[in-house]
Design an enzyme around this catalytic site. Structure first.
Site, PDB file in Angstrom:
ATOM      1  N   SER A 119      -1.705   8.731   5.339  1.00 45.91           N
ATOM      2  CA  SER A 119      -2.109   7.449   4.778  1.00 45.91           C
ATOM      3  C   SER A 119      -3.481   7.015   5.261  1.00 45.91           C
ATOM      4  CB  SER A 119      -1.058   6.384   5.104  1.00 45.91           C
ATOM      5  OG  SER A 119      -0.492   6.596   6.363  1.00 45.91           O
ATOM      6  N   HIS A 140      -1.553  11.304  -1.507  1.00 45.05           N
ATOM      7  CA  HIS A 140      -0.967  10.151  -0.815  1.00 45.05           C
ATOM      8  C   HIS A 140      -0.044   9.367  -1.752  1.00 45.05           C
ATOM      9  CE1 HIS A 140      -1.724   6.057   1.305  1.00 45.05           C
ATOM     10  NE2 HIS A 140      -0.603   6.614   1.713  1.00 45.05           N
ATOM     11  N   GLU A 152      -2.634   8.676  -4.631  1.00 46.11           N
ATOM     12  CA  GLU A 152      -4.063   8.675  -4.312  1.00 46.11           C
ATOM     13  C   GLU A 152      -4.430  10.120  -3.943  1.00 46.11           C
ATOM     14  OE1 GLU A 152      -4.767   6.225  -0.858  1.00 46.11           O
ATOM     15  OE2 GLU A 152      -6.589   5.405  -1.721  1.00 46.11           O
ATOM     16  N   ASN A 190      -5.186   2.004   1.870  1.00 43.04           N
ATOM     17  CA  ASN A 190      -4.982   1.359   3.173  1.00 43.04           C
ATOM     18  C   ASN A 190      -6.226   0.704   3.742  1.00 43.04           C
ATOM     19  OD1 ASN A 190      -2.202   1.497   3.655  1.00 43.04           O
ATOM     20  ND2 ASN A 190      -2.391   3.715   3.823  1.00 43.04           N
TER      21      ASN A 190
HETATM   22  N1  CAA Z   1      14.180   4.205  -3.341  1.00 40.12           N
HETATM   23  C1  CAA Z   1      14.384   4.345  -4.663  1.00 40.12           C
HETATM   24  N2  CAA Z   1      14.410   3.315  -5.538  1.00 40.12           N
HETATM   25  C2  CAA Z   1      14.255   2.080  -5.038  1.00 40.12           C
HETATM   26  C3  CAA Z   1      14.065   1.834  -3.665  1.00 40.12           C
HETATM   27  C4  CAA Z   1      14.025   2.973  -2.802  1.00 40.12           C
HETATM   28  N3  CAA Z   1      13.830   2.860  -1.477  1.00 40.12           N
HETATM   29  N4  CAA Z   1      13.931   0.507  -3.475  1.00 40.12           N
HETATM   30  C5  CAA Z   1      14.045  -0.072  -4.684  1.00 40.12           C
HETATM   31  N5  CAA Z   1      14.240   0.871  -5.629  1.00 40.12           N
HETATM   32  C6  CAA Z   1      14.371   0.668  -7.068  1.00 40.12           C
HETATM   33  C7  CAA Z   1      15.613  -0.120  -7.420  1.00 40.12           C
HETATM   34  O1  CAA Z   1      16.716   0.736  -7.585  1.00 40.12           O
HETATM   35  C8  CAA Z   1      15.199  -0.790  -8.728  1.00 40.12           C
HETATM   36  O2  CAA Z   1      15.292   0.157  -9.782  1.00 40.12           O
HETATM   37  P1  CAA Z   1      15.454  -0.302 -11.334  1.00 40.12           P
HETATM   38  O3  CAA Z   1      14.300  -1.187 -11.677  1.00 40.12           O
HETATM   39  O4  CAA Z   1      15.449   0.993 -12.008  1.00 40.12           O
HETATM   40  O5  CAA Z   1      16.765  -1.028 -11.393  1.00 40.12           O
HETATM   41  C9  CAA Z   1      13.715  -1.068  -8.546  1.00 40.12           C
HETATM   42  O6  CAA Z   1      13.279  -0.177  -7.492  1.00 40.12           O
HETATM   43  C10 CAA Z   1      13.480  -2.486  -8.146  1.00 40.12           C
HETATM   44  O7  CAA Z   1      14.262  -2.725  -6.981  1.00 40.12           O
HETATM   45  P2  CAA Z   1      15.043  -4.073  -6.691  1.00 40.12           P
HETATM   46  O8  CAA Z   1      15.419  -4.738  -7.980  1.00 40.12           O
HETATM   47  O9  CAA Z   1      16.107  -3.796  -5.703  1.00 40.12           O
HETATM   48  O10 CAA Z   1      14.017  -4.947  -5.884  1.00 40.12           O
HETATM   49  P3  CAA Z   1      12.591  -5.436  -6.281  1.00 40.12           P
HETATM   50  O11 CAA Z   1      12.460  -5.788  -7.719  1.00 40.12           O
HETATM   51  O12 CAA Z   1      12.284  -6.446  -5.253  1.00 40.12           O
HETATM   52  O13 CAA Z   1      11.651  -4.145  -6.047  1.00 40.12           O
HETATM   53  C11 CAA Z   1      10.224  -2.864  -4.708  1.00 40.12           C
HETATM   54  C12 CAA Z   1      11.616  -3.467  -4.851  1.00 40.12           C
HETATM   55  C13 CAA Z   1       9.982  -1.857  -5.797  1.00 40.12           C
HETATM   56  C14 CAA Z   1      10.178  -2.182  -3.347  1.00 40.12           C
HETATM   57  C15 CAA Z   1       9.181  -4.040  -4.837  1.00 40.12           C
HETATM   58  O14 CAA Z   1       9.517  -5.066  -3.948  1.00 40.12           O
HETATM   59  C16 CAA Z   1       7.769  -3.605  -4.560  1.00 40.12           C
HETATM   60  O15 CAA Z   1       7.090  -3.071  -5.418  1.00 40.12           O
HETATM   61  N6  CAA Z   1       7.295  -3.872  -3.326  1.00 40.12           N
HETATM   62  C17 CAA Z   1       5.963  -3.474  -2.901  1.00 40.12           C
HETATM   63  C18 CAA Z   1       5.984  -2.029  -2.454  1.00 40.12           C
HETATM   64  C19 CAA Z   1       4.638  -1.561  -2.037  1.00 40.12           C
HETATM   65  O16 CAA Z   1       3.660  -2.277  -1.958  1.00 40.12           O
HETATM   66  N7  CAA Z   1       4.562  -0.265  -1.708  1.00 40.12           N
HETATM   67  C20 CAA Z   1       3.376   0.349  -1.208  1.00 40.12           C
HETATM   68  C21 CAA Z   1       3.424   0.336   0.274  1.00 40.12           C
HETATM   69  S1  CAA Z   1       1.982   1.033   0.963  1.00 40.12           S
HETATM   70  C22 CAA Z   1       2.307   2.663   1.047  1.00 40.12           C
HETATM   71  O17 CAA Z   1       3.359   3.147   0.787  1.00 40.12           O
HETATM   72  C23 CAA Z   1       1.177   3.486   1.469  1.00 40.12           C
HETATM   73  C24 CAA Z   1       0.915   3.623   2.877  1.00 40.12           C
HETATM   74  O18 CAA Z   1       0.219   4.536   3.220  1.00 40.12           O
HETATM   75  C25 CAA Z   1       1.400   2.696   3.902  1.00 40.12           C
END
Ligand code: CAA
Length: 294
Positions: A119, A140, A152, A190
């Site tokens: 990352s 990424h 990415e 990031n």
């Molecule tokens: N694995 C698989 N599927 C998942 C999951 C997981 N861990 N968590 C949630 N889901 C799925 C759910 O099953 C649901 O699927 P459907 O739409 O098909 O029903 C969908 O995602 C939405 O989930 P929820 O309804 O339970 O909850 P939500 O609407 O709040 O969404 C979320 C959850 C997708 C995590 C949303 O909150 C989100 O987009 N959050 C931001 C995530 C983000 O910013 N990620 C990037 C992080 S930075 C990174 O990863 C890079 C790095 O280098 C640090």
């Protein structure tokens, strides 16, 4: 070389997710971790995620079984000799990543591309641990991998255009949207996300508001799907700290100084959701001043 088998190193939340989307994309997958308990946990999570997709009628039971059958778990890194493309997703620790790449360079067939899901660590530095820097690249993925569309893609100084094209095509076959970033600490994602999270932690540290208020402001006021502190818990506070340190050391700019509260939480073993405790508590124990989450 036609890519049929993808090797994934690390069965944590990123490696497991990458293995899942690769298998769902029709690829054979060999996934490796250093301990049986970690490998089993990763494979169980993949099974549960696919079960959820069946329940939601997004995939059929037989598609789930076929995807699972395409994934082979192993504790032996040398089994990566059978892979046509590698994605490394081990812990965000430069020493460990460099050692893994050095070993992979010896194990993998000549011509096999080595991608890192790092990352923030420079790809140029990772590539220099191998004798094939022109076919080492950053790939990424975002967490949770099965949900987030972005991959990415980062070329190191020596990475060839052909390597970039192969990786880009592969990301598309895995159902993702590739975006190219240049090789500077933190890349694009990031470089922007982590200082925001760090600033949210400073706001908590300086008592501007409690965790819930900081997260609510960003969710309701800026339409972010998650607040920065709950997102930090999801990413892992140890990973957030490692990325801030990479930005701070890579640019030598005080604006990337990791918040002392982030360091303190990591020292305490509060690494976020995966350990049951971060800025929030997940089930077992209550944290001081912060809320409970499921
Ligand atoms: N694995 C698989 N599927 C998942 C999951 C997981 N861990 N968590 C949630 N889901 C799925 C759910 O099953 C649901 O699927 P459907 O739409 O098909 O029903 C969908 O995602 C939405 O989930 P929820 O309804 O339970 O909850 P939500 O609407 O709040 O969404 C979320 C959850 C997708 C995590 C949303 O909150 C989100 O987009 N959050 C931001 C995530 C983000 O910013 N990620 C990037 C992080 S930075 C990174 O990863 C890079 C790095 O280098 C640090």
């Amino acid at each position: 070389m036609e890519i049929k088998t993808i090797g994934v190193i690390g069965a944590g939340q990123m490696g497991g997710g990458i293995a899942q989307v690769a298998a769902a994309g029709g690829f054979q997958v060999i996934i490796n971790d250093v301990a049986k308990v970690l490998l089993d946990k990763g494979l169980t999570t993949i099974g549960k995620n696919l079960d959820r997709l069946v329940q939601k009628e997004r995939i059929t039971e037989s598609a789930k079984k076929e995807a699972l059958a395409r994934i082979k778990g192993t504790l032996l890194l040398k089994e990566m000799a059978g892979a046509d493309f590698i994605v490394e997703a081990v812990t965000e620790d430069e020493r460990i990543k460099l050692a893994v790449f050095k070993e992979l360079d010896e194990i993998c067939r000549p011509g096999v591309l080595l991608a890192s899901n790092t990352s923030s660590i420079p790809i140029t530095r990772i590539a220099s641990a191998t004798k094939r820097p022109e076919i080492v690249i950053g790939m990424h993925f975002m967490n949770p991998v099965p949900v987030m569309r972005l991959v990415e893609i980062i070329k190191g100084l020596a990475t060839s255009e052909g390597t970039f094209q192969v990786t880009k095509d592969l990301a598309i076959k895995m159902g993702k949207t590739p975006v190219e970033a240049n090789d500077y600490p933190g890349f694009i994602s990031n470089r922007i996300l982590m200082p925001m999270i760090n600033e949210a932690i400073f706001a908590l540290y300086q008592g501007v508001g409690p965790a819930e208020a900081i997260d609510q402001v960003m969710k309701l006021g800026m339409n972010h799907p998650m607040g920065p502190l709950e997102l930090a818990d999801l990413i892992g506070l140890d990973t957030c700290l490692a990325i801030m340190n990479t930005l701070y050391e890579g640019f030598g700019d005080p604006k990337y100084f990791p918040c002392p509260l982030l360091k303190k939480y990591v020292d305490a073993g509060y690494a976020g959701k995966k350990t049951g405790r971060g800025f929030y508590s997940y089930g077992q124990r209550a944290t001081f001043g912060s809320g409970e989450k499921q």
